[in-house]
Design an enzyme around this catalytic site. Structure first.
Site, short mmCIF file in Angstrom:
data_model
loop_
_atom_site.label_atom_id
_atom_site.label_comp_id
_atom_site.label_asym_id
_atom_site.label_seq_id
_atom_site.Cartn_x
_atom_site.Cartn_y
_atom_site.Cartn_z
N ASP A 51 6.30 5.52 15.78
CA ASP A 51 5.34 6.43 15.18
C ASP A 51 4.37 6.86 16.29
O ASP A 51 4.36 6.28 17.38
CB ASP A 51 4.64 5.67 14.05
CG ASP A 51 3.48 6.42 13.46
OD1 ASP A 51 3.62 7.63 13.23
OD2 ASP A 51 2.43 5.78 13.21
N PHE A 52 3.56 7.88 16.04
CA PHE A 52 2.62 8.34 17.08
C PHE A 52 1.19 7.84 16.83
O PHE A 52 0.73 6.91 17.49
CB PHE A 52 2.66 9.87 17.19
CG PHE A 52 1.72 10.39 18.23
CD1 PHE A 52 2.02 10.25 19.58
CD2 PHE A 52 0.51 10.99 17.88
CE1 PHE A 52 1.13 10.69 20.56
CE2 PHE A 52 -0.38 11.45 18.85
CZ PHE A 52 -0.06 11.29 20.19
N ASP A 53 0.51 8.42 15.83
CA ASP A 53 -0.90 8.06 15.59
C ASP A 53 -1.01 6.62 15.11
O ASP A 53 -0.33 6.21 14.17
CB ASP A 53 -1.51 8.99 14.54
CG ASP A 53 -1.67 10.41 15.04
OD1 ASP A 53 -2.67 10.69 15.73
OD2 ASP A 53 -0.78 11.25 14.77
N ASP A 234 2.67 2.32 11.94
CA ASP A 234 1.56 1.83 11.11
C ASP A 234 1.39 2.61 9.80
O ASP A 234 0.55 2.26 8.99
CB ASP A 234 0.24 1.89 11.89
CG ASP A 234 -0.33 3.30 11.96
OD1 ASP A 234 0.46 4.25 12.16
OD2 ASP A 234 -1.56 3.46 11.81
MG LIG Z 1 0.70 6.31 12.31
#
Ligand SMILES: [Mg+2]
Length: 296
Positions: A51-53, A234
């Site tokens: 995932d990124f953020d 997350d």
């Molecule tokens: Mg995220």
């Protein structure tokens, strides 16, 4: 499209329970066990999805300011040059946005929670979806002037965190509902739209049965040989991936929420440590100590 739908139904039928924080072990305390799992998996290739953020980049108040930590970028770049591993970043952001922010060539990207993929789209008519989303955004901008309307081409997000006004939440929801109904009835596309409320946001997306887990499945099938999937994230939408890759794959939840993942790490800094361990040790365990005779 059919095989994707089948795969989706197959795994949603498998009721993997989410586990509380206490029962999900910290990955960094279990690296030996993780290493043994990689050594005994029966494949010599890894698919690593991220995932990124909140995973590669710390969460920030201004989403347009999010950037991966220098350490995460460095270790991901090093991993991308290794044999035996295929990497993809799968984000809720638009595809172009996440690709630019990560900025590493030779890895895969998916945007809009996996709905926006390079190459073939899971949407039956992407142009029709884009046109519906554009019309939705235009109407929302006219009616919700104090909110931020983000057009991500095949999905849209209404942000109202900064709006200090009574009943803003119910007002946004009723406007979105009315606008979505209006646009749907004015279009021939059979896909339709659905909207879901989140924390200080409402998201509008095409009403198809496709999530991040399906996107990861597509990346895994595109690996040049059979591979072990590992995924780190997350988001709530990352839980779909953890369920999709279970029980063979390795899920790592970032944070302390309830999760269907196998392991957890505390935050973005621990993601760096985990990726560093993969580069230094984990990949060697997976491909075996073959004296440099690595597969490509
Ligand atoms: Mg995220």
């Amino acid at each position: 499209m059919d095989d994707h739908e089948d795969a989706h139904q197959e795994r949603t039928g498998e009721q993997r329970r989410t586990r509380t924080r206490e029962s999900v072990p910290p990955a960094l305390d279990r690296l030996d066990r993780l290493g043994r799992r990689l050594a005994t998996t029966g494949t010599q290739r890894l698919f690593l999805g991220l995932d990124f953020d909140g995973t590669l980049a710390p969460h920030v108040d201004d989403p347009s300011a999010a950037t991966p930590t220098a350490e995460n970028r460095r270790v991901l770049e090093a991993l991308s040059r290794r044999n035996g591993v295929d990497i993809a970043v799968i984000s809720g952001r638009a595809l172009d946005d996440v690709r630019t922010r990560v900025g590493i060539a030779d890895i895969g990207y998916a945007g809009n929670h996996g709905l926006e993929l390079e190459g073939a789209s899971p949407l039956s008519d992407p142009d029709a979806t884009r046109s519906m989303i554009q019309s939705v955004c235009e109407r929302l901008e006219a009616r919700l002037t104090d909110c931020e309307i983000q057009d991500k081409r095949i999905t849209a997000t209404v942000h109202y965190r900064t709006v200090d006004r009574e009943n803003i939440e119910s007002r946004v929801r009723s406007v979105v509902e009315a606008v979505v109904e209006d646009i749907e009835s004015a279009t021939d596309d059979s896909t339709g739209l659905r909207w879901t409320p989140g924390r200080n946001i409402v998201e509008i997306r095409p009403a198809i049965d496709w999530d991040k887990g399906d996107a990861v499945g597509r990346f895994v099938r595109r690996c040049p040989e059979e591979c072990l999937p590992m995924y780190v994230g997350d988001d709530t939408t990352d839980e779909d991936v953890f369920r999709a890759i279970a029980p063979e794959g390795i899920g790592v939840h970032v944070g302390s929420d309830e999760t269907a993942a196998d392991y957890r790490v505390a935050g973005v800094e621990e993601v760096t440590t985990l990726l560093g361990w993969l580069a230094d040790t984990g990949l060697e365990e997976l491909v075996g100590d073959t004296n440099g005779d690595r597969r490509t």
